[in-house]
Design a protein around this motif. Structure first.
Motif, PDB file in Angstrom:
ATOM      1  N   ALA A  78       7.526  12.293  -3.576  1.00 26.05           N
ATOM      2  CA  ALA A  78       6.494  12.815  -4.446  1.00 26.05           C
ATOM      3  C   ALA A  78       5.628  11.551  -5.074  1.00 26.05           C
ATOM      4  CB  ALA A  78       6.986  13.894  -5.541  1.00 26.05           C
ATOM      5  N   LEU A  79       4.461  11.426  -4.356  1.00 29.10           N
ATOM      6  CA  LEU A  79       3.673  10.218  -4.844  1.00 29.10           C
ATOM      7  C   LEU A  79       2.592  10.581  -5.769  1.00 29.10           C
ATOM      8  CD1 LEU A  79       3.660   8.059  -1.650  1.00 29.10           C
ATOM      9  CD2 LEU A  79       5.188   7.968  -3.603  1.00 29.10           C
ATOM     10  N   LEU A  80       2.545  10.288  -7.118  1.00 31.02           N
ATOM     11  CA  LEU A  80       1.665  10.244  -7.960  1.00 31.02           C
ATOM     12  C   LEU A  80       0.204   9.523  -7.485  1.00 31.02           C
ATOM     13  CD1 LEU A  80       1.003  11.877 -10.585  1.00 31.02           C
ATOM     14  CD2 LEU A  80       1.679   9.576 -11.844  1.00 31.02           C
ATOM     15  N   ALA A  81      -0.624  10.245  -6.837  1.00 34.31           N
ATOM     16  CA  ALA A  81      -1.722   9.686  -6.092  1.00 34.31           C
ATOM     17  C   ALA A  81      -3.088   9.844  -6.504  1.00 34.31           C
ATOM     18  CB  ALA A  81      -1.555  10.104  -4.566  1.00 34.31           C
ATOM     19  N   ASP A  82      -3.414  10.420  -7.841  1.00 37.97           N
ATOM     20  CA  ASP A  82      -4.938  10.643  -7.698  1.00 37.97           C
ATOM     21  C   ASP A  82      -5.536   9.638  -8.550  1.00 37.97           C
ATOM     22  OD1 ASP A  82      -3.210  11.303 -10.139  1.00 37.97           O
ATOM     23  OD2 ASP A  82      -4.547  12.983 -10.843  1.00 37.97           O
TER      24      ASP A  82
END
Length: 357
Positions: free
Chosen positions: A217-221
């Motif tokens: 789960a990549l925090l991407a924003d």
């Protein structure tokens, strides 16, 4: 030793910066203490304290409120058209209360039972049954694109119990004690944390995806590196992390987008959760990676990034108050002096914005 006192007294900027850092240091140390003593302060009282702190920060525009309002202005204009200063202030007030509620929850998560934590979040969305099938029946592992929404700890714990234990990335914090505390909290929730900036991070995440029964789960924003991806969102241009698109393209795994927002609880659900509000974790249908398979890798990563951002943006438009983005993300707020590989069309857009301003 030569005293620094004369220098400090004559350098107002130095003194100002040191004094400005004091509230942040005190707040960080306060969070560390609370997280290590999750039962010391009753949760209802702690929530009241943090909501009061949120109101103070909002009232005096402290702690990133001004940047939050700049970000929310883009979102509200994209959703509602022309908005007033009052509209933005109302949204930022709700946003700060949502954000500080997360802190109160993070500080007390170590004192909650598994049953209560599971009662505080639920998963929905067209991607949920697909993820279950791919993770449990195949079995395999999947990449997810997540953002600064809701409560990551509840989200990760729910994922570990409904789907598979997640591996996440986290930024290195200046306060090592605070960073270690958050890592310890998430380890207790069956969440593995890998820090950004370490060597071979993508290779490590790819290895996780090669194993069965896992999630990345990549925090991407938002992207802090020098090589983020510029995409369109909310009528403007933002810069997001390349990780979700790169992992999906390189591994051939379907990419799922997760939005998280609060909901009011009633009756038995409220009694089990022990709070008035819980969270909804909305998992999208998979982004179709195959339609980008014939593109060169860099073009494919850009196209996939735009595709998942399009999905994610709908969730932000629906629940902007649960988007805790207190840092620069839009093109007109970024420091381009520290960025690399900025496309010509982005620089042209920036020049047009400067001319209008």
């Amino acid at each position: 030793m030569r005293s620094r006192f004369p220098y400090i007294c004559t350098n107002k900027r130095y003194l100002y910066n040191r004094l400005k850092a004091v509230p942040t240091i005190m707040f960080d140390n306060f969070l560390v203490f609370l997280a290590n003593h999750p039962r010391l302060v009753p949760e209802p009282l702690l929530r009241v304290i943090f909501l009061f702190a949120a109101d103070v920060c909002w009232l005096f525009s402290l702690g990133g409120v001004s940047q939050l309002e700049r970000n929310l202005h883009h979102v509200l204009v994209a959703r509602d058209g022309a908005v007033t200063r009052k509209d933005v202030r109302k949204a930022s007030h709700r946003g700060m209360r949502s954000y500080f509620t997360y802190f109160a929850e993070a500080m007390t998560v170590g004192g909650q039972s598994n049953e209560r934590l599971l009662a505080r979040a639920r998963a929905i969305g067209p991607g949920l049954p697909i993820c279950r099938r791919l993770v449990h029946d195949e079995p395999g592992s999947l990449p997810l694109a997540i953002s600064h929404q809701g409560n990551w700890d509840y989200e990760g714990f729910l994922a570990a119990n409904v789907l598979a234990p997640p591996t996440v990335t986290a930024e290195r914090l200046a306060n090592k004690a605070l960073l270690d505390t958050f890592i310890k909290i998430r380890k207790r929730l069956d969440i593995t944390v890998l820090l950004t900036g370490q060597p071979n991070l993508i290779e490590k995440l790819t290895k996780v995806l090669d194993e069965p029964h896992g999630l990345v789960a990549l925090l991407a924003d938002r992207d802090l590196s020098r090589h983020g991806e510029f995409v369109k969102a909310f009528g403007s241009t933002i810069r997001v992390a390349r990780g979700p698109a790169a992992l999906a393209f390189d591994t051939g795994k379907p990419l799922f987008v997760v939005n998280m927002f609060r909901e009011q609880l009633h009756g038995e659900a409220r009694r089990k959760a022990g709070v008035r509000y819980g969270y909804v974790v909305d998992i999208s249908a998979p982004v179709d990676i195959d339609r980008f398979r014939d593109l060169p890798r860099e073009e494919a990563i850009h196209a996939i990034s735009q595709a998942w951002v399009d999905v994610w943006a709908h969730g932000i438009l629906a629940y902007p108050e649960d988007w805790h983005m207190l840092q620069p993300i839009f093109i007109d707020d970024l420091d381009f002096s520290r960025l690399k590989d900025v496309p010509d069309e982005v620089m042209s857009e920036l020049e047009r914005i400067k001319q209008v301003q």
